[in-house]
Design a protein around this motif. Sequence first.
Motif, mmCIF file in Angstrom:
data_model
loop_
_atom_site.group_PDB
_atom_site.id
_atom_site.type_symbol
_atom_site.label_atom_id
_atom_site.label_comp_id
_atom_site.label_asym_id
_atom_site.label_seq_id
_atom_site.Cartn_x
_atom_site.Cartn_y
_atom_site.Cartn_z
ATOM 1 N N VAL A 34 -8.570 -43.662 -28.986
ATOM 2 C CA VAL A 34 -9.533 -43.633 -30.084
ATOM 3 C C VAL A 34 -10.165 -42.254 -30.108
ATOM 4 O O VAL A 34 -10.525 -41.715 -29.059
ATOM 5 C CB VAL A 34 -10.641 -44.699 -29.868
ATOM 6 N N LYS A 35 -10.283 -41.686 -31.289
ATOM 7 C CA LYS A 35 -10.971 -40.408 -31.421
ATOM 8 C C LYS A 35 -12.390 -40.678 -31.891
ATOM 9 O O LYS A 35 -12.605 -41.329 -32.904
ATOM 10 C CB LYS A 35 -10.253 -39.502 -32.404
ATOM 11 N N VAL A 36 -13.341 -40.187 -31.138
ATOM 12 C CA VAL A 36 -14.754 -40.306 -31.485
ATOM 13 C C VAL A 36 -15.245 -38.876 -31.678
ATOM 14 O O VAL A 36 -15.558 -38.189 -30.716
ATOM 15 C CB VAL A 36 -15.551 -41.020 -30.371
ATOM 16 N N GLY A 37 -15.240 -38.461 -32.937
ATOM 17 C CA GLY A 37 -15.536 -37.053 -33.197
ATOM 18 C C GLY A 37 -14.423 -36.210 -32.601
ATOM 19 O O GLY A 37 -13.254 -36.407 -32.883
ATOM 20 N N ARG A 38 -14.770 -35.305 -31.723
ATOM 21 C CA ARG A 38 -13.748 -34.488 -31.068
ATOM 22 C C ARG A 38 -13.356 -35.037 -29.708
ATOM 23 O O ARG A 38 -12.494 -34.489 -29.036
ATOM 24 C CB ARG A 38 -14.225 -33.047 -30.936
ATOM 25 N N HIS A 39 -13.986 -36.137 -29.314
ATOM 26 C CA HIS A 39 -13.699 -36.747 -28.016
ATOM 27 C C HIS A 39 -12.577 -37.770 -28.144
ATOM 28 O O HIS A 39 -12.462 -38.456 -29.153
ATOM 29 C CB HIS A 39 -14.953 -37.436 -27.461
ATOM 30 N N VAL A 40 -11.790 -37.863 -27.106
ATOM 31 C CA VAL A 40 -10.708 -38.846 -27.054
ATOM 32 C C VAL A 40 -11.066 -39.874 -25.995
ATOM 33 O O VAL A 40 -11.420 -39.521 -24.870
ATOM 34 C CB VAL A 40 -9.363 -38.167 -26.705
ATOM 35 N N ARG A 41 -10.990 -41.152 -26.363
ATOM 36 C CA ARG A 41 -11.278 -42.233 -25.432
ATOM 37 C C ARG A 41 -10.101 -43.192 -25.423
ATOM 38 O O ARG A 41 -9.472 -43.456 -26.457
ATOM 39 C CB ARG A 41 -12.548 -42.987 -25.826
ATOM 40 N N ILE A 42 -9.807 -43.718 -24.244
ATOM 41 C CA ILE A 42 -8.687 -44.634 -24.080
ATOM 42 C C ILE A 42 -9.243 -45.992 -23.669
ATOM 43 O O ILE A 42 -9.969 -46.078 -22.670
ATOM 44 C CB ILE A 42 -7.709 -44.103 -23.018
ATOM 45 N N PRO A 43 -8.927 -47.041 -24.426
ATOM 46 C CA PRO A 43 -9.415 -48.374 -24.047
ATOM 47 C C PRO A 43 -8.827 -48.788 -22.692
ATOM 48 O O PRO A 43 -7.664 -48.510 -22.394
ATOM 49 C CB PRO A 43 -8.893 -49.285 -25.152
ATOM 50 N N ALA A 44 -9.636 -49.453 -21.883
ATOM 51 C CA ALA A 44 -9.169 -49.915 -20.576
ATOM 52 C C ALA A 44 -7.976 -50.854 -20.735
ATOM 53 O O ALA A 44 -7.055 -50.839 -19.915
ATOM 54 C CB ALA A 44 -10.304 -50.606 -19.837
ATOM 55 N N SER A 45 -7.965 -51.643 -21.803
ATOM 56 C CA SER A 45 -6.841 -52.553 -22.034
ATOM 57 C C SER A 45 -5.548 -51.778 -22.298
ATOM 58 O O SER A 45 -4.465 -52.225 -21.928
ATOM 59 C CB SER A 45 -7.133 -53.490 -23.204
ATOM 60 N N ALA A 46 -5.642 -50.594 -22.915
ATOM 61 C CA ALA A 46 -4.456 -49.774 -23.164
ATOM 62 C C ALA A 46 -3.889 -49.248 -21.854
ATOM 63 O O ALA A 46 -2.671 -49.171 -21.683
ATOM 64 C CB ALA A 46 -4.795 -48.615 -24.093
ATOM 65 N N VAL A 47 -4.771 -48.905 -20.914
ATOM 66 C CA VAL A 47 -4.318 -48.444 -19.599
ATOM 67 C C VAL A 47 -3.621 -49.590 -18.878
ATOM 68 O O VAL A 47 -2.544 -49.411 -18.297
ATOM 69 C CB VAL A 47 -5.490 -47.890 -18.761
ATOM 70 N N GLU A 48 -4.206 -50.790 -18.940
ATOM 71 C CA GLU A 48 -3.588 -51.961 -18.314
ATOM 72 C C GLU A 48 -2.228 -52.263 -18.931
ATOM 73 O O GLU A 48 -1.268 -52.555 -18.217
ATOM 74 C CB GLU A 48 -4.501 -53.181 -18.452
ATOM 75 N N GLU A 49 -2.131 -52.178 -20.258
ATOM 76 C CA GLU A 49 -0.850 -52.416 -20.943
ATOM 77 C C GLU A 49 0.189 -51.385 -20.510
ATOM 78 O O GLU A 49 1.342 -51.720 -20.281
ATOM 79 C CB GLU A 49 -1.031 -52.346 -22.460
ATOM 80 N N PHE A 50 -0.232 -50.132 -20.407
ATOM 81 C CA PHE A 50 0.681 -49.074 -19.994
ATOM 82 C C PHE A 50 1.207 -49.341 -18.587
ATOM 83 O O PHE A 50 2.408 -49.255 -18.334
ATOM 84 C CB PHE A 50 -0.019 -47.704 -20.050
ATOM 85 N N ILE A 51 0.308 -49.693 -17.681
ATOM 86 C CA ILE A 51 0.709 -49.966 -16.303
ATOM 87 C C ILE A 51 1.642 -51.176 -16.255
ATOM 88 O O ILE A 51 2.689 -51.139 -15.595
ATOM 89 C CB ILE A 51 -0.525 -50.197 -15.411
ATOM 90 N N THR A 52 1.301 -52.234 -16.980
ATOM 91 C CA THR A 52 2.127 -53.438 -16.988
ATOM 92 C C THR A 52 3.519 -53.162 -17.556
ATOM 93 O O THR A 52 4.522 -53.615 -17.005
ATOM 94 C CB THR A 52 1.447 -54.557 -17.805
ATOM 95 N N SER A 53 3.580 -52.413 -18.637
ATOM 96 C CA SER A 53 4.876 -52.166 -19.279
ATOM 97 C C SER A 53 5.754 -51.222 -18.464
ATOM 98 O O SER A 53 6.959 -51.182 -18.665
ATOM 99 C CB SER A 53 4.683 -51.610 -20.687
ATOM 100 N N HIS A 54 5.171 -50.463 -17.536
ATOM 101 C CA HIS A 54 5.950 -49.526 -16.727
ATOM 102 C C HIS A 54 6.076 -49.965 -15.268
ATOM 103 O O HIS A 54 6.525 -49.194 -14.426
ATOM 104 C CB HIS A 54 5.334 -48.128 -16.808
ATOM 105 N N THR A 55 5.669 -51.192 -14.992
ATOM 106 C CA THR A 55 5.782 -51.708 -13.632
ATOM 107 C C THR A 55 7.206 -52.198 -13.407
ATOM 108 O O THR A 55 7.747 -52.954 -14.211
ATOM 109 C CB THR A 55 4.796 -52.873 -13.401
ATOM 110 N N VAL A 56 7.798 -51.764 -12.325
ATOM 111 C CA VAL A 56 9.162 -52.158 -11.983
ATOM 112 C C VAL A 56 9.085 -53.176 -10.854
ATOM 113 O O VAL A 56 8.555 -52.885 -9.779
ATOM 114 C CB VAL A 56 9.992 -50.934 -11.543
ATOM 115 N N GLU A 57 9.596 -54.354 -11.129
ATOM 116 C CA GLU A 57 9.594 -55.417 -10.136
ATOM 117 C C GLU A 57 10.765 -55.220 -9.177
ATOM 118 O O GLU A 57 11.838 -54.774 -9.589
ATOM 119 C CB GLU A 57 9.723 -56.785 -10.814
#
Length: 70
Positions: A34-57
């Motif tokens: 998400v862009k808030v003005g000139r700042h970039v913020r990443i939702p915690a859920s997006a980080v969790e999704e990224f980790i889950t989708s790249h986890t190798v069992e």
Amino acid sequence: MNDRYLSVDQVAELLGTTARFPRRLIEERRIRYVKVGRHVRIPASAVEEFITSHTVEPRRRPRARYGRAA
């Protein structure tokens, strides 16, 4: 809308990387942000999704029916 928004540095610390890695994920649009003005913020859920989708069992190798050949 109860998601926590993290800065690039916070995401880098969470992932154990430098700030360059989350910035590259943002640039390549491989993670939601998400862009808030000139700042970039990443939702915690997006980080969790990224980790889950790249986890190798681990793969379970079938046990040999018989012991090793001599």
